[in-house]
Write an enzyme that holds these catalytic residues in place. Structure first.
Site, PDB file in Angstrom:
ATOM      1  N   ASP A  87     -13.362 -16.258   8.456  1.00  0.00           N
ATOM      2  CA  ASP A  87     -11.998 -15.911   8.081  1.00  0.00           C
ATOM      3  C   ASP A  87     -11.198 -15.672   9.363  1.00  0.00           C
ATOM      4  O   ASP A  87     -11.278 -14.607   9.964  1.00  0.00           O
ATOM      5  CB  ASP A  87     -12.027 -14.662   7.190  1.00  0.00           C
TER       6      ASP A  87
ATOM      7  N   TYR B 211       0.812  -1.223   0.000  1.00  0.00           N
ATOM      8  CA  TYR B 211       0.000   0.000   0.000  1.00  0.00           C
ATOM      9  C   TYR B 211       0.848   1.277   0.000  1.00  0.00           C
ATOM     10  O   TYR B 211       0.738   2.108   0.892  1.00  0.00           O
ATOM     11  CB  TYR B 211      -0.953  -0.002   1.217  1.00  0.00           C
TER      12      TYR B 211
ATOM     13  N   LYS C 147      -1.629 -16.568   8.044  1.00  0.00           N
ATOM     14  CA  LYS C 147      -0.758 -15.749   8.888  1.00  0.00           C
ATOM     15  C   LYS C 147       0.085 -16.535   9.899  1.00  0.00           C
ATOM     16  O   LYS C 147       1.187 -16.918   9.574  1.00  0.00           O
ATOM     17  CB  LYS C 147      -1.578 -14.637   9.529  1.00  0.00           C
TER      18      LYS C 147
ATOM     19  N   TYR D 270     -12.039  -7.061   6.269  1.00  0.00           N
ATOM     20  CA  TYR D 270     -10.868  -7.203   5.394  1.00  0.00           C
ATOM     21  C   TYR D 270     -10.636  -8.689   5.143  1.00  0.00           C
ATOM     22  O   TYR D 270     -10.537  -9.471   6.099  1.00  0.00           O
ATOM     23  CB  TYR D 270      -9.605  -6.568   6.006  1.00  0.00           C
TER      24      TYR D 270
HETATM   25  C1  LIG Z   1      -4.175 -10.796   6.162  1.00  0.00           C
HETATM   26  C2  LIG Z   1      -5.562 -11.256   5.979  1.00  0.00           C
HETATM   27  C3  LIG Z   1      -5.989 -11.853   4.776  1.00  0.00           C
HETATM   28  C4  LIG Z   1      -5.085 -11.973   3.568  1.00  0.00           C
HETATM   29  O1  LIG Z   1      -3.982 -12.772   3.799  1.00  0.00           O
HETATM   30  P1  LIG Z   1      -2.673 -12.632   2.839  1.00  0.00           P
HETATM   31  O2  LIG Z   1      -1.787 -13.741   3.290  1.00  0.00           O
HETATM   32  O3  LIG Z   1      -2.121 -11.272   3.084  1.00  0.00           O
HETATM   33  O4  LIG Z   1      -3.157 -12.804   1.439  1.00  0.00           O
HETATM   34  C5  LIG Z   1      -7.290 -12.292   4.705  1.00  0.00           C
HETATM   35  N1  LIG Z   1      -8.133 -12.168   5.742  1.00  0.00           N
HETATM   36  C6  LIG Z   1      -7.755 -11.621   6.913  1.00  0.00           C
HETATM   37  C7  LIG Z   1      -8.734 -11.540   8.050  1.00  0.00           C
HETATM   38  C8  LIG Z   1      -6.463 -11.127   7.064  1.00  0.00           C
HETATM   39  O5  LIG Z   1      -6.093 -10.543   8.218  1.00  0.00           O
END
Ligand SMILES: *Cc1c(COP(=O)(O)O)cnc(C)c1O
Length: 433
Positions: free
Chosen positions: A249, A20, A278, A148
């Site tokens: 997610d 970004y 992550k 997000y």
């Molecule tokens: C970071 C994140 C993503 C995307 O993961 P990347 O490995 O950066 O593609 C998706 N959902 C959530 C909740 C995130 O924090």
């Protein structure tokens, strides 16, 4: 040393994109030479205490001997083989572990190479499930504002419509449904107005909705907002009542960050599809996974479109799986819950004072996450070097200064991070009108 620093920074700022950023108006970058435990060592020898876990990932700290050993050992047998038609022990072991530590309903695993891709796969699974059930018109997603879910096009289409990139890409993005986000306070009940809005959208569009996608309890990069487990529980009930799938997610919240291994545990619910990423590899390599229930897997497999149409080149990379296995062993054999609770208590104690600063709108803490929301957008060009001067690594964005340290951080080191935050935030108070 300083020559090295200048050469790296100069070339970087002219040629490299960072997350970004604009190449024409680059924000400052700081060359890191090495990292160990909770410390990043810069090229000029300065040490920074890490408050970010490299974006939720490095939960055990850097350069951990057990994680290093897992990669070194795996490297000696194979670093990668294609997953089309081949399998291997690191992938099978990791799938077993993920199935064991998640809800009993989740029995099937797709290994993706990043969080965004895990979200793409989850969306595909949901749409393909309904297509296989003879309901191909169920293709839309319902989510909440301030979410997000990643930067690829499928994921971007369910990010917050205002602070995401919807305007720029509006003609390319799939059009999904956005309910108002639940209120962000420490309440234990659910926000009735938000639930009413959610149910209204669900009810009116149910014939077109494949799934609900939501970050459980903590909305990360879309605003660092926390909402109640009661709201999440209500969302699960409504998904069941209206017969749409629920995708959770947990890419940011998974593996202990909110005080339970997965955030959904606090609502005593199960998703139909779960995304993790992550912290999965302890921050070592890019790996994510999409888990689903047998209902979803068999629904796809028994249907008119039985093949799940996804297959990344580096699917289930053995090095990444090996370090993920070691990271999960390390986590589960550590007093992680105690560590997270201790971090939570310390963040509450040490950050609360910031509520009295005039620039501060809200201070909130959940598990090993501390957030200071400012009234106005902050100036990263000033604030980032200021944190570095104070010897800590904190990466604020928008109007948010936040921390999510490695679980192994010592109280004295965490105090240095919170002291720097208090200092920097108090300086905004003094300099802004
Ligand atoms: C970071 C994140 C993503 C995307 O993961 P990347 O490995 O950066 O593609 C998706 N959902 C959530 C909740 C995130 O924090």
């Amino acid at each position: 040393m300083s020559n090295n620093w200048d050469a790296l920074v100069t070339f970087d700022q002219q040629h490299l994109w960072h997350p970004y950023t604009s190449l024409n108006h680059p924000t400052p970058v700081f060359p890191v030479k090495s990292a160990s435990g909770v410390r990043l060592t810069l090229e000029d020898g300065r040490e920074l205490i890490d408050g970010m876990s490299s974006w939720w990932a490095a939960i055990h700290g850097y350069n951990h001997p057990a994680l290093n050993a897992a990669i070194e050992n795996q490297l000696k047998s194979m670093s990668h083989v294609m997953f089309g038609g081949l399998t291997h022990k690191p992938a099978v072991d990791l799938a077993k572990k993920l199935i064991n530590i998640t809800h009993d309903d989740l029995q099937h695993v797709f290994f993706a190479d990043s969080g965004s891709v895990a979200v793409e796969v989850a969306i595909k699974m949901a749409i393909q499930y309904w297509a296989s059930q003879g309901q191909p018109q169920k293709q839309r997603l319902l989510t909440i504002k301030n979410g997000y879910h990643g930067d690829t096009f499928g994921a971007m289409a369910v990010c917050d419509p205002d602070n995401g990139m919807h305007h720029l890409f509006s003609n390319v993005l799939a059009q999904h449904l956005f309910a108002q986000s639940p209120n962000c306070s420490g309440q234990t009940t659910y926000d009735q107005t938000a639930i009413d809005d959610f149910e209204h959208l669900l009810k009116n569009n149910v014939g077109a909705i494949a799934a609900v996608i939501i970050e459980p309890l903590v909305q990360g990069a879309g605003g660092m907002r926390f909402y109640s487990a009661a709201y999440l529980k209500k969302v699960r009930e409504l998904c069941t009542d209206y017969n749409v799938l629920l995708i959770l997610d947990e890419i940011a919240t998974g593996f202990g960050r909110t005080g339970t291994l997965f955030a959904y545990e606090q609502a005593h619910i199960a998703p139909d599809i779960l995304c993790v990423g992550k912290a999965l590899t302890g921050g070592y390599l890019s790996l994510a996974a999409t888990l689903c229930s047998s209902k979803v897997a068999n629904g796809i497999g028994d249907g008119q479109h039985p093949t799940l149409m996804h297959g990344p080149t580096f699917m289930a990379n053995p090095l990444a799986c090996a370090v993920a296995n070691a990271s999960l062993d390390l986590l589960l054999n550590s007093p992680w819950q105690e560590n997270v609770n201790q971090i939570e208590q310390q963040l509450i104690t040490e950050l609360s004072i910031c509520r009295t600063f005039t620039s501060v709108k809200d201070v909130r803490v959940k598990g090993a996450i501390g957030v200071i929301e400012l009234h106005q957008a902050l100036d990263i060009h000033w604030m980032q070097p200021r944190f570095v001067e104070l010897g800590v690594w904190v990466r604020p964005f928008s109007n948010l200064v936040y921390v999510m340290p490695p679980y192994i951080i010592e109280p004295a080191d965490l105090s240095r991070v919170t002291s720097a935050i208090k200092q920097v935030v108090s300086e905004i108070t003094e300099t802004s009108p």
